[in-house]
Design an enzyme around this catalytic site. Structure first.
Site, PDB file in Angstrom:
ATOM      1  N   SER A  52       0.821  -1.208   0.000  1.00 26.28           N
ATOM      2  CA  SER A  52       0.000   0.000   0.000  1.00 26.28           C
ATOM      3  C   SER A  52       0.858   1.262   0.000  1.00 26.28           C
ATOM      4  O   SER A  52       1.749   1.426   0.840  1.00 26.28           O
ATOM      5  CB  SER A  52      -0.907   0.017   1.233  1.00 26.28           C
ATOM      6  OG  SER A  52      -1.820  -1.039   1.188  1.00 26.28           O
ATOM      7  N   HIS A  83      -3.666   0.329  -4.680  1.00 22.55           N
ATOM      8  CA  HIS A  83      -3.124  -0.805  -5.420  1.00 22.55           C
ATOM      9  C   HIS A  83      -3.631  -0.709  -6.855  1.00 22.55           C
ATOM     10  O   HIS A  83      -4.809  -0.950  -7.122  1.00 22.55           O
ATOM     11  CB  HIS A  83      -3.566  -2.125  -4.782  1.00 22.55           C
ATOM     12  CG  HIS A  83      -2.955  -2.396  -3.447  1.00 22.55           C
ATOM     13  ND1 HIS A  83      -2.015  -3.385  -3.251  1.00 22.55           N
ATOM     14  CD2 HIS A  83      -3.132  -1.795  -2.246  1.00 22.55           C
ATOM     15  CE1 HIS A  83      -1.653  -3.396  -1.975  1.00 22.55           C
ATOM     16  NE2 HIS A  83      -2.318  -2.427  -1.356  1.00 22.55           N
ATOM     17  N   HIS A 105      -5.390  -9.768  -1.050  1.00 22.66           N
ATOM     18  CA  HIS A 105      -5.480  -9.956   0.393  1.00 22.66           C
ATOM     19  C   HIS A 105      -6.615 -10.912   0.747  1.00 22.66           C
ATOM     20  O   HIS A 105      -7.630 -10.975   0.054  1.00 22.66           O
ATOM     21  CB  HIS A 105      -5.735  -8.618   1.103  1.00 22.66           C
ATOM     22  CG  HIS A 105      -4.727  -7.551   0.801  1.00 22.66           C
ATOM     23  ND1 HIS A 105      -4.793  -6.793  -0.340  1.00 22.66           N
ATOM     24  CD2 HIS A 105      -3.640  -7.124   1.491  1.00 22.66           C
ATOM     25  CE1 HIS A 105      -3.788  -5.930  -0.345  1.00 22.66           C
ATOM     26  NE2 HIS A 105      -3.076  -6.116   0.753  1.00 22.66           N
ATOM     27  N   TYR A 107      -8.607 -10.435   3.185  1.00 24.37           N
ATOM     28  CA  TYR A 107      -9.788  -9.657   3.562  1.00 24.37           C
ATOM     29  C   TYR A 107     -10.616  -9.189   2.371  1.00 24.37           C
ATOM     30  O   TYR A 107     -11.753  -8.731   2.540  1.00 24.37           O
ATOM     31  CB  TYR A 107      -9.418  -8.462   4.451  1.00 24.37           C
ATOM     32  CG  TYR A 107      -8.532  -7.411   3.811  1.00 24.37           C
ATOM     33  CD1 TYR A 107      -9.009  -6.527   2.858  1.00 24.37           C
ATOM     34  CD2 TYR A 107      -7.204  -7.268   4.207  1.00 24.37           C
ATOM     35  CE1 TYR A 107      -8.202  -5.562   2.290  1.00 24.37           C
ATOM     36  CE2 TYR A 107      -6.386  -6.298   3.663  1.00 24.37           C
ATOM     37  CZ  TYR A 107      -6.884  -5.446   2.707  1.00 24.37           C
ATOM     38  OH  TYR A 107      -6.075  -4.488   2.153  1.00 24.37           O
ATOM     39  N   GLU A 108     -10.076  -9.292   1.163  1.00 24.40           N
ATOM     40  CA  GLU A 108     -10.863  -8.967  -0.021  1.00 24.40           C
ATOM     41  C   GLU A 108     -11.855 -10.075  -0.365  1.00 24.40           C
ATOM     42  O   GLU A 108     -12.696  -9.898  -1.249  1.00 24.40           O
ATOM     43  CB  GLU A 108      -9.942  -8.731  -1.215  1.00 24.40           C
ATOM     44  CG  GLU A 108      -9.066  -7.498  -1.089  1.00 24.40           C
ATOM     45  CD  GLU A 108      -8.103  -7.364  -2.252  1.00 24.40           C
ATOM     46  OE1 GLU A 108      -8.524  -6.871  -3.316  1.00 24.40           O
ATOM     47  OE2 GLU A 108      -6.929  -7.778  -2.106  1.00 24.40           O
ATOM     48  N   ALA A 135       3.108  -1.986   3.857  1.00 21.18           N
ATOM     49  CA  ALA A 135       2.899  -0.924   4.836  1.00 21.18           C
ATOM     50  C   ALA A 135       2.473  -1.585   6.141  1.00 21.18           C
ATOM     51  O   ALA A 135       1.641  -2.490   6.134  1.00 21.18           O
ATOM     52  CB  ALA A 135       1.817   0.035   4.356  1.00 21.18           C
ATOM     53  N   MET A 238      -1.381  -6.794   7.180  1.00 25.50           N
ATOM     54  CA  MET A 238      -2.434  -7.681   6.690  1.00 25.50           C
ATOM     55  C   MET A 238      -2.030  -8.416   5.415  1.00 25.50           C
ATOM     56  O   MET A 238      -2.885  -8.799   4.618  1.00 25.50           O
ATOM     57  CB  MET A 238      -3.710  -6.866   6.426  1.00 25.50           C
ATOM     58  CG  MET A 238      -4.183  -6.031   7.596  1.00 25.50           C
ATOM     59  SD  MET A 238      -5.539  -4.922   7.113  1.00 25.50           S
ATOM     60  CE  MET A 238      -5.610  -3.831   8.559  1.00 25.50           C
ATOM     61  N   SER A 239      -0.736  -8.631   5.223  1.00 25.32           N
ATOM     62  CA  SER A 239      -0.293  -9.247   3.968  1.00 25.32           C
ATOM     63  C   SER A 239       1.032  -9.969   4.158  1.00 25.32           C
ATOM     64  O   SER A 239       1.448 -10.257   5.278  1.00 25.32           O
ATOM     65  CB  SER A 239      -0.140  -8.159   2.884  1.00 25.32           C
ATOM     66  OG  SER A 239       0.939  -7.286   3.203  1.00 25.32           O
ATOM     67  N   ASN A 262       2.419   3.942  10.264  1.00 25.50           N
ATOM     68  CA  ASN A 262       1.653   4.488  11.399  1.00 25.50           C
ATOM     69  C   ASN A 262       2.125   3.807  12.678  1.00 25.50           C
ATOM     70  O   ASN A 262       2.649   2.686  12.640  1.00 25.50           O
ATOM     71  CB  ASN A 262       0.145   4.280  11.212  1.00 25.50           C
ATOM     72  CG  ASN A 262      -0.221   2.807  11.087  1.00 25.50           C
ATOM     73  OD1 ASN A 262       0.028   2.178  10.047  1.00 25.50           O
ATOM     74  ND2 ASN A 262      -0.800   2.248  12.135  1.00 25.50           N
ATOM     75  N   HIS A 276      -6.422   4.197   6.600  1.00 23.81           N
ATOM     76  CA  HIS A 276      -5.781   3.808   5.351  1.00 23.81           C
ATOM     77  C   HIS A 276      -5.203   5.028   4.637  1.00 23.81           C
ATOM     78  O   HIS A 276      -4.162   4.935   3.972  1.00 23.81           O
ATOM     79  CB  HIS A 276      -6.789   3.094   4.452  1.00 23.81           C
ATOM     80  CG  HIS A 276      -6.158   2.424   3.261  1.00 23.81           C
ATOM     81  ND1 HIS A 276      -5.218   1.423   3.371  1.00 23.81           N
ATOM     82  CD2 HIS A 276      -6.319   2.632   1.924  1.00 23.81           C
ATOM     83  CE1 HIS A 276      -4.839   1.034   2.173  1.00 23.81           C
ATOM     84  NE2 HIS A 276      -5.491   1.752   1.273  1.00 23.81           N
TER      85      HIS A 276
END
Length: 308
Positions: A52, A83, A105, A107-108, A135, A238-239, A262, A276
């Site tokens: 990201s 993306h 991902h 979560y998609e 990220a 998350m990846s 962050n 995000h």
């Protein structure tokens, strides 16, 4: 039985496909690899996956041949802001590369065998080394936004719940049924990345630590961040981990780096929240540094995975 309502077919078919299928066939991987090799003269030995906010890295490739994911046989489609969803072949610092401008991902809604599909395709087109970027939120309180963490190990939380990209029948043409992960992140490549960072004058930004992968898409609670930090995780995202597992399964060398975009919220009195948009902006702010780092790294990685 009445026909499906208009507009519901696509969603239903995706769910049905994910429930019935348990992975791609070797022939489907080969079909995609053959299609790519037919449509470009580039023969990359290094693949780069942009996380990201880091898609600008792909724009630095010379002599580009670009394929939107939607045009590539069997490829999933990226749905995440930041993306671009393009596969870019080209040369960076004289090295033939292929770059994913956006990844997939869990979560998609994709099963992990779809999330990791490109990695095995890269293996079939001749890639030897994979450089993964992401990220991540900084759990280590010494980390600052803009730092780059070279991943030395990971904690695979979805794996603890039984979500693993290697689940299902094993394809021996890619690798063994029970691959070790104690050497997932190549020591020589890690040392090289840290050394290049120092050479470029970014010693104060370079870190080495442990990445924890979660399923997403929500950011973590304060209690979760505290727990993960107590388990030894320095950054959370998350990846990446599913891709690493598949890359190692099929014999690719792996270098993975997290851009700390962050600070994880660890204090109940804090007014801060993760977003995000913050992640994308931090990626944009650090893009030039990441471009320089990866470009010099590529110059030092020779065919057959030699590093000097």
């Amino acid at each position: 039985m009445s026909p499906p309502a208009p507009g519901s077919m696509n969603h239903d078919s995706i769910i049905e496909d994910s429930e019935v299928r348990i992975g791609y066939t070797y022939e489907e991987y080969q079909q995609t690899a053959d299609w790519l090799l037919t449509n470009t003269e580039h023969r990359p030995t290094v693949a780069i996956v942009c996380g990201s906010g880091l898609g600008a890295l792909a724009e630095t490739l010379k002599d580009q041949v670009v394929f939107p994911y939607s045009e590539i046989p069997n490829f999933p489609h990226s749905t995440v802001p930041g993306h671009a969803g393009r596969l870019i072949f080209g040369n960076l610092n004289g090295k033939p590369c292929v770059c994913m401008q956006g990844r997939f991902h869990f979560y998609e809604g994709y099963p992990l065998w779809k999330v990791t599909f490109p990695i095995r395709v890269f293996r079939l087109i001749g890639v030897e080394t994979v450089i993964l970027t992401n990220a991540a939120g900084g759990l280590n309180q010494d980390y600052k936004v803009g730092d780059v963490m070279v991943i030395m190990d990971h904690i695979n939380m979805p794996g603890f719940a039984g979500h693993n990209p290697l689940s299902g029948p094993n394809e021996e043409r890619f690798g063994t049924r029970f691959p070790p992960m104690s050497d997932a992140y190549d020591k020589d490549l890690r040392k090289l990345a840290l050394a290049v960072g120092r050479e470029l004058g970014f010693s104060d930004k370079m870190r080495e630590g442990i990445y924890c992968s979660l399923g997403g898409p929500n950011f973590e609670t304060i209690a979760e961040c505290r727990m993960l930090n107590s388990l030894g995780a320095d950054a959370v995202g998350m990846s990446t981990v599913p891709e690493v597992i598949v890359a190692r399964h099929c014999g690719l060398r792996v270098l993975a780096m997290s851009l700390i975009t962050n600070k994880a919220v660890m204090d109940y009195d804090s007014e801060a929240t993760a977003s995000h948009e913050e992640v994308l902006q931090a990626g944009k702010d650090s893009a030039k540094f990441m471009e320089k780092l990866v470009a010099v790294l590529l110059k030092r990685i020779e065919p057959n995975n030699n590093v000097f």
